[in-house]
Structure formats: structure tokens, C-alpha cells
Design a protein around this motif. Structure first.
Motif, mmCIF file in Angstrom:
data_model
loop_
_atom_site.group_PDB
_atom_site.id
_atom_site.type_symbol
_atom_site.label_atom_id
_atom_site.label_comp_id
_atom_site.label_asym_id
_atom_site.label_seq_id
_atom_site.Cartn_x
_atom_site.Cartn_y
_atom_site.Cartn_z
ATOM 1 N N LEU A 168 -90.784 -38.136 -75.876
ATOM 2 C CA LEU A 168 -91.737 -37.670 -76.906
ATOM 3 C C LEU A 168 -92.982 -37.233 -76.150
ATOM 4 C CD1 LEU A 168 -91.343 -40.805 -79.319
ATOM 5 C CD2 LEU A 168 -90.643 -38.435 -79.650
ATOM 6 N N ASP A 169 -93.291 -37.354 -74.867
ATOM 7 C CA ASP A 169 -94.150 -36.671 -73.987
ATOM 8 C C ASP A 169 -95.797 -37.347 -74.224
ATOM 9 O OD1 ASP A 169 -92.937 -35.215 -72.159
ATOM 10 O OD2 ASP A 169 -92.632 -33.576 -73.542
ATOM 11 N N THR A 170 -96.195 -37.037 -75.424
ATOM 12 C CA THR A 170 -97.536 -37.495 -75.827
ATOM 13 C C THR A 170 -97.622 -37.922 -77.300
ATOM 14 O OG1 THR A 170 -99.755 -36.845 -75.679
ATOM 15 C CG2 THR A 170 -98.368 -35.386 -76.342
ATOM 16 N N ALA A 171 -98.728 -38.409 -77.697
ATOM 17 C CA ALA A 171 -99.132 -38.835 -78.998
ATOM 18 C C ALA A 171 -98.959 -37.750 -80.231
ATOM 19 C CB ALA A 171 -100.421 -39.575 -79.266
ATOM 20 N N PRO A 172 -98.643 -38.193 -81.052
ATOM 21 C CA PRO A 172 -98.403 -37.074 -82.299
ATOM 22 C C PRO A 172 -99.697 -36.221 -82.471
ATOM 23 C CG PRO A 172 -97.483 -39.226 -83.188
ATOM 24 C CD PRO A 172 -98.155 -39.521 -81.655
ATOM 25 N N ASP A 173 -100.885 -36.885 -82.647
ATOM 26 C CA ASP A 173 -102.189 -36.041 -82.470
ATOM 27 C C ASP A 173 -102.431 -35.421 -81.528
ATOM 28 O OD1 ASP A 173 -103.022 -38.411 -81.228
ATOM 29 O OD2 ASP A 173 -104.764 -38.560 -82.281
ATOM 30 N N TYR A 175 -100.048 -33.653 -79.658
ATOM 31 C CA TYR A 175 -98.878 -32.901 -79.301
ATOM 32 C C TYR A 175 -99.212 -31.236 -79.230
ATOM 33 C CZ TYR A 175 -93.885 -31.787 -79.243
ATOM 34 O OH TYR A 175 -92.653 -31.054 -78.807
ATOM 35 N N ALA A 176 -99.615 -31.014 -80.327
ATOM 36 C CA ALA A 176 -99.810 -29.518 -80.760
ATOM 37 C C ALA A 176 -100.671 -28.793 -79.852
ATOM 38 C CB ALA A 176 -100.307 -29.300 -82.447
ATOM 39 N N ASP A 177 -101.764 -29.796 -79.294
ATOM 40 C CA ASP A 177 -102.523 -29.073 -77.995
ATOM 41 C C ASP A 177 -101.720 -28.585 -76.800
ATOM 42 O OD1 ASP A 177 -104.798 -29.799 -79.399
ATOM 43 O OD2 ASP A 177 -105.575 -31.220 -78.073
ATOM 44 N N ILE A 178 -100.495 -29.140 -76.728
ATOM 45 C CA ILE A 178 -99.624 -29.149 -75.454
ATOM 46 C C ILE A 178 -98.499 -28.264 -75.792
ATOM 47 C CG2 ILE A 178 -98.213 -30.624 -73.770
ATOM 48 C CD1 ILE A 178 -101.248 -31.179 -73.800
ATOM 49 N N ILE A 179 -97.723 -28.381 -76.866
ATOM 50 C CA ILE A 179 -96.630 -27.725 -77.418
ATOM 51 C C ILE A 179 -96.866 -26.936 -78.416
ATOM 52 C CG2 ILE A 179 -94.263 -27.815 -77.405
ATOM 53 C CD1 ILE A 179 -94.523 -30.323 -75.616
ATOM 54 N N GLN A 180 -96.482 -25.744 -78.613
ATOM 55 C CA GLN A 180 -96.531 -25.144 -80.017
ATOM 56 C C GLN A 180 -95.139 -24.695 -80.474
ATOM 57 O OE1 GLN A 180 -99.301 -24.005 -77.625
ATOM 58 N NE2 GLN A 180 -100.350 -25.524 -78.556
ATOM 59 N N THR A 181 -94.186 -24.616 -79.522
ATOM 60 C CA THR A 181 -92.919 -23.951 -79.881
ATOM 61 C C THR A 181 -91.986 -24.783 -80.542
ATOM 62 O OG1 THR A 181 -92.183 -24.150 -77.767
ATOM 63 C CG2 THR A 181 -92.951 -22.082 -78.493
ATOM 64 N N ARG A 182 -92.357 -26.359 -80.898
ATOM 65 C CA ARG A 182 -91.574 -26.926 -81.503
ATOM 66 C C ARG A 182 -92.353 -28.323 -81.976
ATOM 67 N NH1 ARG A 182 -87.997 -28.812 -76.131
ATOM 68 N NH2 ARG A 182 -90.164 -29.467 -75.228
ATOM 69 N N GLU A 183 -91.983 -29.130 -82.817
ATOM 70 C CA GLU A 183 -92.686 -30.150 -83.519
ATOM 71 C C GLU A 183 -92.190 -31.630 -82.915
ATOM 72 O OE1 GLU A 183 -93.475 -29.565 -87.743
ATOM 73 O OE2 GLU A 183 -94.515 -27.826 -87.216
ATOM 74 N N TYR A 184 -93.168 -32.510 -83.198
ATOM 75 C CA TYR A 184 -92.658 -33.800 -82.769
ATOM 76 C C TYR A 184 -91.444 -34.389 -83.527
ATOM 77 C CZ TYR A 184 -94.834 -37.865 -80.653
ATOM 78 O OH TYR A 184 -95.133 -39.132 -79.832
ATOM 79 N N GLU A 185 -91.518 -33.911 -84.846
ATOM 80 C CA GLU A 185 -90.121 -34.266 -85.665
ATOM 81 C C GLU A 185 -89.173 -33.623 -85.154
ATOM 82 O OE1 GLU A 185 -89.284 -36.411 -89.101
ATOM 83 O OE2 GLU A 185 -90.999 -36.251 -87.945
ATOM 84 N N ASP A 186 -89.182 -32.433 -84.433
ATOM 85 C CA ASP A 186 -87.937 -32.017 -83.770
ATOM 86 C C ASP A 186 -87.256 -32.812 -82.714
ATOM 87 O OD1 ASP A 186 -88.057 -29.695 -85.376
ATOM 88 O OD2 ASP A 186 -89.107 -28.596 -83.731
ATOM 89 N N ARG A 187 -88.280 -33.514 -82.212
ATOM 90 C CA ARG A 187 -87.947 -34.573 -80.887
ATOM 91 C C ARG A 187 -87.309 -35.645 -81.459
ATOM 92 N NH1 ARG A 187 -90.334 -33.421 -75.277
ATOM 93 N NH2 ARG A 187 -91.605 -31.417 -75.716
#
Ligand code: SAM
Ligand code: DTB
Ligand code: SF4
Length: 327
Positions: A168-173, A175-187
């Protein structure tokens, strides 16, 4: 679901013995005095495990570089100009030779990683052979190939895969700072597919991404509230690689890393907590404190995927000094 609205993964059916953690409870653990936190985690560790045993996993990158994803920490992303080049997939024979070597060195699990958003069907077929042959050597098998499509987890399971790693790598809030090409929900969706196929789950995260302590607690909250909890929880400390957007991230204080291990142990008492990337940069005394605080697994072998790990000889010597034995 938008990322901002995900507080934590509330399972539809929760096993009666599963504790549902709250953000406040996890933050309260982080806020304990350091020695108290380590002591409590060591106590819980002993209730569930033999503290002298460490699980050893060896990694090999079966497909390196050129990844279409834009993970800000990762040297393998094609979005960043790093020293890692796009390379072809290893052959089955090369992978099996690496697994034989890992076994000869004493590893119990062999983890195959690929720099993919997810496996194409033709690529997946080639990996099935690898899984079958590595399993036949008597090693536990693990794969980390990114997002899975319907049916792929079942194919891996049928080939003899034991674990699938997807972090999951990091907290949901954060996540978008770190990865833009997929979403937390995809994981979360891939983790559901992995569980659904009857595979064991290896799921953790990465700290040192300039996240706040609340966000580290937010990551643990997500992991601890997965039902069932992941069998393996890798805790990675950012390895800074030049050319990645995070190559100048602020280093985490060492006590904060040890706290994260301790909080993972307390909230996921029956999981193997793996002291993962960044270990080469950690002094031996810090690693010893991580083992005391409940870490009971490491990546073992001179390399992670593209970056360095402690030498096998150094790890053997450290385990000897600490009275630790491989599982
Ligand atoms: N491509 C697949 C994926 O992302 O799921 C599998 C491989 S990916 C390299 C596996 C994990 O390695 C990431 O989720 C991240 O936690 C960790 N990782 C990647 N780069 C790292 C770095 N520079 N430092 C520490 N951990 C890192
Ligand atoms: C995990 O959580 N950490 C490993 C494994 N799962 C695949 C990977 C660490 C990678 C570190 C950076 C590199 O070597 O490229
Ligand atoms: Fe690709 Fe995985 Fe690296 Fe992200 S972490 S860029 S998905 S290899």
C-alpha cells in the motif's frame, strides 16, 4: 472512491478475533516514550514468535527498469532519469540459477520482482514456469508483478506461488503526492484478488517520503485493518536514488523508523514484519533494535531489486552476534 474519503479498509465481514484499529490508537502507540514502545513490542513479539528466529527472503529482479508507472521513490520508473536502464526479462534458467544460489545461502523464500504496471498475459505465462521450478527447489515462492487482472492470481497460485507482494506504500492522503498513474483503490483491488485466489499476502509500505507521523500511522492503519491481516509486512526505508523526485527527501530519524517497526508489531502481532529496503544504510545497533522491537524477517542477499543490500557474510555475522537463526 476518491482517495480523500478512504479512512481505512473496513472489511465487509470481520473475523470476531480481529481488532479494528483506529487512527487515534495507532498515533497513541507512536507517541509512547521510545523505550516503553520498544519494550511493549518486544513483549508482544515473544507472545507469538520465537524471537531468535528470522525469516530470510531473497529478491531477484526478473524484469528491470522501463516501468510505465511514476512512483516517486522508484529508480525503475521510465518517468525518471536514473542510472537504471530498461532490460529484457531474465530467462527461466537464469531465475532458477539465482534461486538455487539463494537456497544454498540459506534463504527460505525467493521473491521475483518485475518493473511492470501489471503482467501482460504472455509475460505471466513465462513467469509461471519460473514459479513452478523455484517451488520445486523447496523454496517458498513470492512474486511482485504489480496490479493483477481477473484470473491472474489463480494462475500464479496453480503454478505453486505461495505469496504475492503488493504494497500500500503510504497513507491514502499522501498517495497522490507520490504516485499519479494509479490509485489506492487499484492496490486494494489487487490485494482482494490475491486473497481471493488463496495466496498469502505480503503487503507493507515505505517510509521516509517526507510524510508526517500521522501519515505513517495512516499507513499502519490500512495494513492492520486488512482482514485477514497480511502474513508478511515489509517496512521499507526510502533508498534515495539520484534522478528520482525523492532523491532529496529528508532522512527519517532512526528512532522514528524503529517506532514504525514497533507499531507494526503491536498492531499486527501474528504477521512477519520485514526489515526491508534501506537496511544497508542502517548501523548494526539500529538493526538490532528493530529485531528487538519485533522485526522477524529480512531481505537476504547482496542486492534488493536494483540497489544494494548488506552482504550475505555481513548478515550471517550480525545474526551470529545477536544469537539469531534463520527460520
Ligand atoms: N512493480 C511492482 C509494484 O510496484 O508493485 C513490484 C516492484 S516495486 C519495486 C515493490 C516495492 O518496492 C514498492 O512498492 C516500494 O515499497 C519498494 N521500493 C521501490 N523503490 C524503493 C526505494 N527507492 N526505496 C525503498 N523502497 C522502494
Ligand atoms: C518490498 O516491499 N521491498 C522490496 C520488495 N518488496 C519487492 C523492493 C525494495 C526495492 C528497493 C529499491 C531497489 O532496489 O530498486
Ligand atoms: Fe514500477 Fe513498481 Fe517501481 Fe512503481 S514501484 S515504478 S510500479 S517498479
Amino acid at each position: 472512491m476518491s482517495q480523500a474519503t478512504i479512512q481505512f479498509t473496513r472489511p465487509a465481514t470481520l473475523h470476531p478475533e480481529t481488532t479494528l484499529w483506529s487512527q487515534a490508537e495507532i498515533e497513541a502507540l507512536y507517541d509512547l516514550p521510545f523505550m516503553e514502545l520498544v519494550f511493549r513490542a518486544a513483549e508482544v513479539h515473544r507472545q507469538h514468535f520465537d524471537p531468535s528466529r528470522v525469516q530470510l527472503s531473497t529478491l531477484v529482479s526478473i524484469k528491470t527498469g522501463g516501468c510505465p508507472e511514476d512512483c516517486g521513490y522508484c529508480p525503475q520508473s521510465a518517468h525518471h532519469d536514473t542510472p537504471v536502464e530498461n532490460q529484457p526479462m531474465m530467462t527461466v534458467d537464469e531465475v532458477v540459477a539465482a534461486a538455487r544460489n539463494a537456497k544454498a545461502n540459506g534463504a527460505g523464500r525467493f521473491c521475483m520482482g518485475a518493473a511492470w504496471r501489471g503482467p501482460k498475459d504472455a509475460d505471466l505465462e513465462k513467469t509461471l514456469d519460473m514459479v513452478q521450478q523455484v517451488k520445486a527447489l523447496g523454496l517458498q515462492t513470492c512474486a511482485t508483478f504489480g496490479l493483477l487482472k481477473e484470473g491472474q492470481a489463480e494462475k500464479l497460485k496453480d503454478a505453486g506461488l505461495d505469496f504475492y507482494n503488493h504494497n500500500l506504500d503510504t497513507a491514502p492522503d499522501k498517495y497522490a503526492d507520490i504516485i499519479q498513474t494509479r490509485e489506492y483503490e487499484d492496490r486494494l483491488d489487487t490485494l482482494g484478488k490475491v486473497r481471493g485466489a488463496g495466496l498469502s499476502v505480503c503487503c507493507g509500505g515505505i517510509v521516509g517520503l517526507n510524510e508526517t507521523r500521522e501519515q505513517r500511522a495512516g499507513l499502519i492503519l490500512q495494513l492492520a485493518n486488512l482482514a485477514p491481516q497480511p502474513e508478511s509486512v515489509p517496512v521499507n526505508n526510502l533508498v534515495k536514488v539520484s534522478g528520482t523526485p525523492l532523491d532529496d527527501a529528508d532522512a527519517l530519524d532512526w528512532t522514528e523508523f524503529v517506532r514504525t517497526i514497533a507499531v507494526a508489531r503491536l498492531t499486527m502481532p501474528k504477521s512477519y514484519v520485514r526489515l526491508s529496503a534501506g537496511r544497508r544504510e542502517m548501523p548494526e545497533a539500529m538493526q538490532a533494535l528493530c529485531f528487538l522491537a519485533g522485526a522477524n524477517s529480512i531481505f537476504y542477499g547482496d542486492k534488493l531489486l536494483t540497489t544494494g543490500n548488506p552482504d550475505v557474510d555481513a548478515d550471517r555475522a550480525l545474526m551470529d552476534k545477536l544469537g539469531l537463526q534463520p527460520l
